[in-house]
Motif scaffolding. Structure first.
Motif, mmCIF file in Angstrom:
data_model
loop_
_atom_site.group_PDB
_atom_site.id
_atom_site.type_symbol
_atom_site.label_atom_id
_atom_site.label_comp_id
_atom_site.label_asym_id
_atom_site.label_seq_id
_atom_site.Cartn_x
_atom_site.Cartn_y
_atom_site.Cartn_z
ATOM 1 N N CYS A 96 6.925 8.729 -4.606
ATOM 2 C CA CYS A 96 7.048 7.370 -5.112
ATOM 3 C C CYS A 96 6.778 7.390 -6.608
ATOM 4 C CB CYS A 96 6.046 6.468 -4.380
ATOM 5 S SG CYS A 96 5.971 4.761 -4.955
ATOM 6 N N PHE A 137 0.360 3.313 0.169
ATOM 7 C CA PHE A 137 0.634 3.949 -1.119
ATOM 8 C C PHE A 137 -0.566 4.797 -1.533
ATOM 9 C CE2 PHE A 137 3.285 0.194 -0.969
ATOM 10 C CZ PHE A 137 4.483 0.601 -1.530
ATOM 11 N N LEU A 147 4.265 7.460 -0.928
ATOM 12 C CA LEU A 147 4.363 6.353 0.023
ATOM 13 C C LEU A 147 4.435 6.948 1.419
ATOM 14 C CD1 LEU A 147 5.082 3.396 0.990
ATOM 15 C CD2 LEU A 147 7.477 4.074 0.674
ATOM 16 N N ILE A 215 9.210 1.077 -8.581
ATOM 17 C CA ILE A 215 8.987 2.334 -7.882
ATOM 18 C C ILE A 215 10.354 2.927 -7.548
ATOM 19 C CG2 ILE A 215 6.765 1.611 -6.927
ATOM 20 C CD1 ILE A 215 8.189 1.287 -4.190
ATOM 21 N N LEU A 217 11.924 5.810 -4.659
ATOM 22 C CA LEU A 217 11.551 6.576 -3.471
ATOM 23 C C LEU A 217 12.561 7.681 -3.193
ATOM 24 C CD1 LEU A 217 10.558 3.506 -1.280
ATOM 25 C CD2 LEU A 217 9.040 4.980 -2.631
#
Length: 393
Positions: A96, A137, A147, A215, A217
């Protein structure tokens, strides 16, 4: 005899047209590496198996003597090991990043190399709004965080793109896609609303810094398979130091001792001298020291030739010089894990040069530690995971 493996992450690259086709390794002043090369053995190593991602996770796993085709199941899970985050069978963990998206483009995969302290404050704000028993998180180093999702196994099937692969590009085509992507995109979109007007970001912008306004991912993976310890595989007690969680995670998976040193970072502010000094001191109680330096790779991702050359020169002066002066019998392996061409600002899966030097190593007639000199030898390890065994013979 003692052994040292010096991983110069991303130091290899492509010839630069504006520099007469020379690479950063060729442009850098490296008298110590050149001295090693003239008295050492060079060749190439293909550390990323065909069809696998050209990440440091795959490449460094190979360099440490383990086959990624057997043991690699995802990078985020390796970093979770380093951070002490357990991943259960019904859980998926993702890297993340905190990133900067400006006018719809990936302005910075690292939010301008945000500090760990600032990043932790921002991630805490995201976790407060989006976190739950199933969504957790975990703050890491600088822009790198984790994450973990529980009971959402399909997210591991989503097609995700690392942000350092899309510098300066429109982000929308590279958002998570396919099965399991819905929740990931929802989290990314929601984070942008939370971070947009956060006081810390407003302060950063007033100081002329990039905001960490989203963020990102990627690298989703489940639990990792057990690996034999380095001691069991190679018969040596090993210690490892790095400024990034990935390498520490790999070391823990291999049951290496993790050497904690002050001042070790991923950039040019790294204490290069102290890092090598600490590694060599640790050889008093260990057989092999792995020293991983991230700075050349970070410069490659930033597209900065000056910083990449500077990183290589600092490694040569402050680290390789210590290896040459080591007072006991030692054998050294110096190698990048993968190339990080400045033109691309990301990794490629091409072979890299390696250099062995020291006790029991015969010269094979090279003159400098460069990609071209390594290629001229005609020696290549098609499976990089076999290089470690050859080094320890």
């Amino acid at each position: 005899m003692k052994y040292c493996v010096l991983i110069t992450d991303g130091a290899s690259g492509w010839g630069i047209k504006e520099q007469g086709g020379k690479t950063a390794l060729e442009l850098a002043r490296t008298p110590n590496l050149d001295k090693m090369a003239k008295n050492g053995f060079m060749g190439q190593s293909a550390n990323v198996p065909p069809g696998m991602e050209p990440s440091s996770a795959c490449a460094c796993m190979s360099l440490l003597g383990y086959d990624p085709e057997i043991y690699y199941k995802g990078r985020a899970a390796i970093e979770a090991v380093s951070m002490g985050v357990d991943v259960a069978p019904d859980e998926v963990v993702f890297r993340c990043n905190l990133v900067s998206v400006i006018d719809g483009k990936m302005a910075s995969y690292s939010a301008g190399h945000i500090s760990s302290e600032e990043a932790a404050e921002l991630l805490e704000a995201v976790a407060k709004e989006l976190g739950s028993e199933r969504v957790k998180f975990y703050p890491g180093v600088n822009y790198r965080h984790l994450l973990k999702l529980k009971g959402m196994g399909d997210t591991a099937k989503a097609l995700c793109t690392p942000p350092h692969d899309i510098s300066d590009r429109e982000v929308s085509p590279y958002l998570p896609q396919g099965e399991g992507s819905l929740i990931l995109n929802q989290l990314i979109s929601s984070s942008q609303q939370i971070l947009k007007d956060h006081p810390l970001n407003l302060r950063r912008q007033s100081q002329g810094k990039l905001p960490a306004n989203s963020i990102w991912l990627f690298w989703g993976s489940g639990p990792i398979p057990p690996m034999p310890s380095f001691k069991k595989a190679y018969g040596l007690d090993a210690v490892l130091n790095s400024g990034v969680d990935l390498l520490r995670g790999l070391g823990i998976m291999m049951n290496m001792k993790i050497l904690e040193l002050n001042g070790i970072t991923d950039g040019l502010n790294n204490d290069f001298s102290g890092q090598m000094r600490g590694g060599l001191l640790a050889l008093g109680d260990n057989d092999l020291a792995v020293i991983h330096v991230e700075a050349p790779d970070e410069a490659g991702h930033a597209g900065s030739l000056a910083d990449k050359v500077k990183a290589i020169e600092l490694i040569d002066e402050l680290m390789v010089g210590q290896l040459l002066a080591y007072p006991e019998d030692i054998r050294v392996l110096v190698t990048p894990d993968h190339p990080t061409p400045l033109e691309l600002k990301t990794h490629v899966a091409e072979p890299v040069p390696f250099l062995m030097w020291g006790k029991g190593v015969a010269s094979n007639g090279v003159s400098r530690f460069t990609e071209k000199e390594a290629a001229k030898t005609g020696i290549i390890f098609e499976k990089g995971c076999n290089l470690m065994q050859a080094f320890l013979k």
